[in-house]
Design a protein around this motif. Structure first.
Motif, PDB file in Angstrom:
ATOM      1  N   UNK A   1       0.849  -0.925  -0.021  1.00 49.39           N
ATOM      2  CA  UNK A   1      -0.125   0.038  -0.082  1.00 49.39           C
ATOM      3  C   UNK A   1       0.932   1.264   0.005  1.00 49.39           C
ATOM      4  N   UNK A   2       0.265   2.351  -0.576  1.00 47.24           N
ATOM      5  CA  UNK A   2       0.869   3.670  -0.474  1.00 47.24           C
ATOM      6  C   UNK A   2       0.549   4.304   0.889  1.00 47.24           C
ATOM      7  N   UNK A   3      -0.455   3.908   1.289  1.00 48.78           N
ATOM      8  CA  UNK A   3      -0.788   4.626   2.734  1.00 48.78           C
ATOM      9  C   UNK A   3      -1.079   3.263   3.840  1.00 48.78           C
ATOM     10  N   UNK A   4      -0.659   3.697   5.120  1.00 45.83           N
ATOM     11  CA  UNK A   4      -0.927   2.719   6.048  1.00 45.83           C
ATOM     12  C   UNK A   4      -1.490   3.297   7.217  1.00 45.83           C
ATOM     13  N   UNK A   5      -2.756   2.991   7.408  1.00 49.92           N
ATOM     14  CA  UNK A   5      -3.642   3.317   8.880  1.00 49.92           C
ATOM     15  C   UNK A   5      -3.139   2.805   9.876  1.00 49.92           C
ATOM     16  N   UNK A   6      -2.852   3.508  11.025  1.00 52.39           N
ATOM     17  CA  UNK A   6      -2.592   2.690  12.249  1.00 52.39           C
ATOM     18  C   UNK A   6      -3.195   3.361  13.318  1.00 52.39           C
ATOM     19  N   UNK A   7      -4.156   2.133  14.065  1.00 53.82           N
ATOM     20  CA  UNK A   7      -4.786   2.557  15.187  1.00 53.82           C
ATOM     21  C   UNK A   7      -4.325   2.161  16.405  1.00 53.82           C
ATOM     22  N   UNK A   8      -5.059   2.213  17.656  1.00 50.61           N
ATOM     23  CA  UNK A   8      -4.780   1.765  18.804  1.00 50.61           C
ATOM     24  C   UNK A   8      -4.798   0.249  19.041  1.00 50.61           C
ATOM     25  N   UNK A   9      -5.779  -0.307  19.313  1.00 44.69           N
ATOM     26  CA  UNK A   9      -5.878  -1.727  19.630  1.00 44.69           C
ATOM     27  C   UNK A   9      -7.213  -2.206  19.395  1.00 44.69           C
TER      28      UNK A   9
END
Length: 189
Positions: free
Chosen positions: A34-42
């Motif tokens: 991917x060109x974007x990565x989305x990172x959340x908490x848990x």
């Protein structure tokens, strides 16, 4: 570790006590290049049950947010969390849990090698950027995350679950998404 080895390591992880109460690990989902990565908490309860990040109402809002800037969780985006297991009762992750799980996220970032990371929520932003700063002070600017010899631009915004509770801040999140889209577009030039 390559993708299969990393998936196996996460699935069998017992580095912290969260392994005792999880139903499933939540590795991540999406385009592995991917060109974007989305990172959340848990993961939350639904994510733990299904083994996929950002399902339910917050996931639907995240999907709409991504679509608004021409992105999709299945193409061009990889979605992951700081933690791969659900903290009981959706409590905040402990510093020890974040520390134990961080090598998995770091390796995911290295493998995806995205041109941009969009971090959603305070806990994820603080963990990824190694800071105690508030989300208000982190928004509206471009940060950097070092992984695999690269410096990846990071944009911080509100968590979709927060936006469901506080819809007046959706305009601020839209500004963050536009910033992310501009940074991403300039990376391709």
């Amino acid at each position: 570790m390559d993708w299969p080895a990393l998936r196996e390591a996460v699935a069998g992880c017992r580095l912290c006590g969260l392994c005792e109460s999880r139903r499933n690990t939540v590795f991540g989902v999406g385009d592995e290049a991917a060109s974007w990565m989305v990172v959340g908490e848990a993961p939350g309860a639904d994510e733990d049950r299904l083994g996929e990040p950002f399902v339910g109402r917050a996931g639907q809002l995240l999907d709409a947010m991504l679509a608004a800037v021409g992105r999709s969780r299945r193409q061009g985006v990889f979605i992951a969390n700081v933690l791969k297991c659900r903290p009981p009762d959706n409590r905040n992750p402990s510093p020890e849990e974040i520390e134990r799980c961080s090598p998995y996220l770091r390796r995911q970032v290295e493998l995806v090698a995205p041109e941009l990371i969009l971090v959603v929520g305070k806990i994820a932003a603080q963990a990824l950027l190694d800071t105690e700063a508030s989300i208000a002070s982190l928004r509206g600017q471009v940060h950097r995350y070092r992984a695999g010899g690269a410096e990846i631009p990071v944009v911080v915004t509100y968590h979709p679950a927060y936006l469901l509770r506080t819809p007046l801040d959706k305009g601020k999140a839209w500004a963050d998404l536009r910033l992310a889209a501009r940074i991403s577009a300039s990376a391709r030039r």
